[in-house]
Design an enzyme around this catalytic site. Structure first.
Site, short mmCIF file in Angstrom:
data_model
loop_
_atom_site.label_atom_id
_atom_site.label_comp_id
_atom_site.label_asym_id
_atom_site.label_seq_id
_atom_site.Cartn_x
_atom_site.Cartn_y
_atom_site.Cartn_z
N ALA A 90 0.99 -1.33 0.14
CA ALA A 90 0.09 0.09 -0.02
C ALA A 90 0.94 1.35 0.02
O ALA A 90 0.49 2.49 0.54
CB ALA A 90 -0.93 -0.01 1.13
N GLY A 91 1.87 0.99 -0.70
CA GLY A 91 2.82 2.19 -1.03
C GLY A 91 2.26 3.14 -1.68
O GLY A 91 1.21 3.55 -2.10
N ARG A 134 13.77 1.69 -5.80
CA ARG A 134 14.99 2.03 -6.10
C ARG A 134 15.20 3.63 -5.42
O ARG A 134 14.37 4.26 -5.27
CB ARG A 134 15.27 2.24 -7.56
CG ARG A 134 15.41 0.98 -8.13
CD ARG A 134 16.16 1.26 -9.35
NE ARG A 134 15.24 1.70 -10.73
CZ ARG A 134 15.53 1.91 -11.68
NH1 ARG A 134 16.95 2.02 -12.06
NH2 ARG A 134 14.82 2.52 -12.64
N ASN A 190 10.19 -4.92 -8.41
CA ASN A 190 11.40 -5.14 -8.97
C ASN A 190 12.52 -5.91 -8.44
O ASN A 190 12.18 -6.05 -7.06
CB ASN A 190 11.96 -3.68 -9.31
CG ASN A 190 11.53 -3.21 -10.60
OD1 ASN A 190 11.42 -3.72 -11.64
ND2 ASN A 190 11.32 -1.72 -10.62
N HIS A 250 12.78 -6.01 -17.94
CA HIS A 250 12.34 -4.66 -17.66
C HIS A 250 13.75 -4.12 -17.04
O HIS A 250 14.02 -4.00 -15.64
CB HIS A 250 11.31 -4.47 -16.76
CG HIS A 250 11.01 -3.16 -16.09
ND1 HIS A 250 10.76 -2.01 -16.85
CD2 HIS A 250 10.89 -2.88 -14.81
CE1 HIS A 250 10.40 -1.13 -16.22
NE2 HIS A 250 10.68 -1.40 -14.87
P1 A3D Z 1 6.88 1.76 -1.63
O1 A3D Z 1 6.17 3.10 -1.77
O2 A3D Z 1 8.10 1.74 -0.85
O3 A3D Z 1 5.76 0.72 -1.60
C1 A3D Z 1 6.24 -0.82 -1.21
C2 A3D Z 1 5.31 -1.01 0.02
O4 A3D Z 1 5.53 -2.34 0.23
C3 A3D Z 1 5.36 -0.36 1.16
O5 A3D Z 1 4.31 0.23 1.89
C4 A3D Z 1 5.88 -1.40 2.20
O6 A3D Z 1 5.43 -1.46 3.64
C5 A3D Z 1 5.44 -2.56 1.60
N1 A3D Z 1 5.94 -3.95 2.03
C6 A3D Z 1 7.41 -4.11 2.08
N2 A3D Z 1 7.37 -5.38 2.63
C7 A3D Z 1 6.22 -5.97 2.43
C8 A3D Z 1 5.72 -7.47 2.70
N3 A3D Z 1 6.66 -8.23 3.21
N4 A3D Z 1 4.58 -7.43 2.47
C9 A3D Z 1 3.49 -6.70 2.02
N5 A3D Z 1 4.13 -5.19 1.99
C10 A3D Z 1 5.31 -5.18 2.15
O7 A3D Z 1 7.15 1.56 -3.39
P2 A3D Z 1 6.55 1.82 -4.77
O8 A3D Z 1 4.95 1.63 -4.55
O9 A3D Z 1 6.89 3.06 -5.30
O10 A3D Z 1 7.13 0.47 -5.40
C11 A3D Z 1 6.69 -0.67 -5.36
C12 A3D Z 1 7.66 -1.78 -6.16
O11 A3D Z 1 7.31 -1.52 -7.57
C13 A3D Z 1 9.15 -1.73 -6.11
O12 A3D Z 1 9.86 -2.75 -6.07
C14 A3D Z 1 9.70 -0.76 -7.41
O13 A3D Z 1 10.66 -1.03 -7.53
C15 A3D Z 1 8.58 -1.30 -8.21
N6 A3D Z 1 8.43 -0.72 -9.31
C16 A3D Z 1 8.28 -1.17 -10.61
C17 A3D Z 1 8.16 -0.69 -11.94
C18 A3D Z 1 7.96 -1.63 -13.09
O14 A3D Z 1 7.82 -0.99 -14.27
C19 A3D Z 1 8.23 -2.95 -13.03
C20 A3D Z 1 7.75 0.74 -11.89
C21 A3D Z 1 7.99 1.49 -10.65
C22 A3D Z 1 8.24 0.68 -9.50
#
Ligand code: A3D
Length: 320
Positions: free
Chosen positions: A11-12, A83, A121, A176
């Site tokens: 839920a980030g 990242r 990722n 990716h």
């Molecule tokens: P962020 O806002 O940090 O949200 C991630 C959430 O995951 C946080 O709220 C954490 O508390 C939660 N979390 C951590 N560990 C656990 C767990 N064990 N179980 C459940 N929840 C957990 O990150 P974001 O939303 O910006 O990005 C999330 C992911 O997407 C990252 O790995 C990024 O690298 C990835 N991402 C991928 C793309 C692609 O195009 C593939 C693009 C942008 C980001």
């Protein structure tokens, strides 16, 4: 007919945006799951309080327990760490692999019939591991990257040519990461392929190559500006497009990280390829012809994904 149920694991930044978009589009009721206490509950409450203003009907719940995702039709996974400047997507592998193990177990137990879209990722390796950990059929577990990478390519092209983004189609194949392959020959403005537009003087070959490179670096460009995290609006919009194609059986042809079982000469790996998404999940992987240059770039990209998958197997031997 009961509403669909959409579970968002994480839920980030992306998770919250996914919930907002799923609500606005009335895709179904939404459960936000996170290990952080209060975050999913707070975001769910804030979002549902916007529903009278925007006029959408959906239940939104935040939770820290997997039971609440029970019976989800779609699960979108963003759990893990994103990242920071200077980090590559691959730097996230070890931490996020452990997260995939927990998430996979939760999905296996409570949402075994869901269509699962992974965003965490390094994408191609994480979706591969998530499919193994969850034990769900490979056609029901897919990675989101190609829609986003293609959207970036489309936007940069539309901006360059001063035309509507709606008239630019483009797609990006491969892993990716820095080795992704924006497919210039198969990208068009209203059906006119990019190489023809270069011949017509719309831009030079050098300028097109700069746009291709900007596409490859699209994620890093946003990370560099934000400094505290990575892109989230466009990644969320992209995953929602995939979820919508599944839920409405639209059969969109979208670039996705799909499980390959011999297509493109690849076995048991997830790599970005064009796919049809419908009610059966990934219904078809489309094998397009690659010329020598494209094949070299694609193979190079596949090799880097293979390296990440091997790293996963070393960390977690049960995956081998
Ligand atoms: P962020 O806002 O940090 O949200 C991630 C959430 O995951 C946080 O709220 C954490 O508390 C939660 N979390 C951590 N560990 C656990 C767990 N064990 N179980 C459940 N929840 C957990 O990150 P974001 O939303 O910006 O990005 C999330 C992911 O997407 C990252 O790995 C990024 O690298 C990835 N991402 C991928 C793309 C692609 O195009 C593939 C693009 C942008 C980001």
């Amino acid at each position: 007919m009961a509403r669909n149920k959409i579970a968002l694991i994480g839920a980030g930044q992306i998770g919250g945006t996914l919930a907002h978009l799923a609500g606005l589009k009335e895709l179904g009721d939404i459960v936000l799951f996170d290990i952080a206490e209060g975050t999913p509950q707070g975001k769910a409450l804030d979002l549902v309080e916007s529903s009278p203003v925007d006029g959408f009907d959906a239940k939104l719940a935040g939770t820290n327990t997997y039971e609440e995702i029970e019976g989800a039709d779609v699960v979108i996974v963003t759990a893990g760490v994103p990242r920071k400047p200077g980090m590559s997507r691959d730097d996230l592998l070890e931490i996020n692999l452990k997260v995939m193990e927990q998430v996979g177990a939760g999905i296996k137990k409570y949402a075994p019939n869901a269509f699962v879209i992974c965003i965490t990722n390094p994408l191609d390796a994480m979706v591969w591991a998530l499919q193994k950990f969850s034990g769900l059929p490979a056609n029901k577990v897919v990675g989101m990257a190609g829609v986003l990478d293609s959207a970036r390519f489309r936007y940069f092209l539309a901006e360059e040519f001063n035309v509507s983004v709606e008239d630019v189609t483009a797609f990006v194949m491969g892993g990716h990461g820095d080795t992704m392959v924006p497919m210039v020959r198969y990208s068009t403005v209203a059906g006119i392929p990019l190489p023809d537009l270069v011949k017509m003087g719309w831009c030079t070959a050098e300028r097109l190559e700069e746009i291709v490179q900007r596409t490859r670096d699209g994620g890093a460009e946003v990370v560099g500006l934000l400094k505290t995290g990575s892109a989230f609006y466009a990644p969320a919009a992209s995953a929602i497009q995939m979820a919508e194609s599944y839920l409405k059986d639209k059969k969109r042809l979208l670039p996705c990280a799909a499980h390959l079982e011999g297509q493109y000469g690849i076995k048991d790996m997830y790599v970005g390829v064009p796919c049809v998404i419908g009610a059966d999940g990934i219904e078809r992987v489309v094998e397009i012809e690659l010329n020598n240059d494209e094949k070299t770039m694609f193979d190079n990209s596949v090799n880097s994904v293979e390296g990440l998958v091997d790293a996963c197997k070393k960390i977690q031997p049960a995956l081998a």
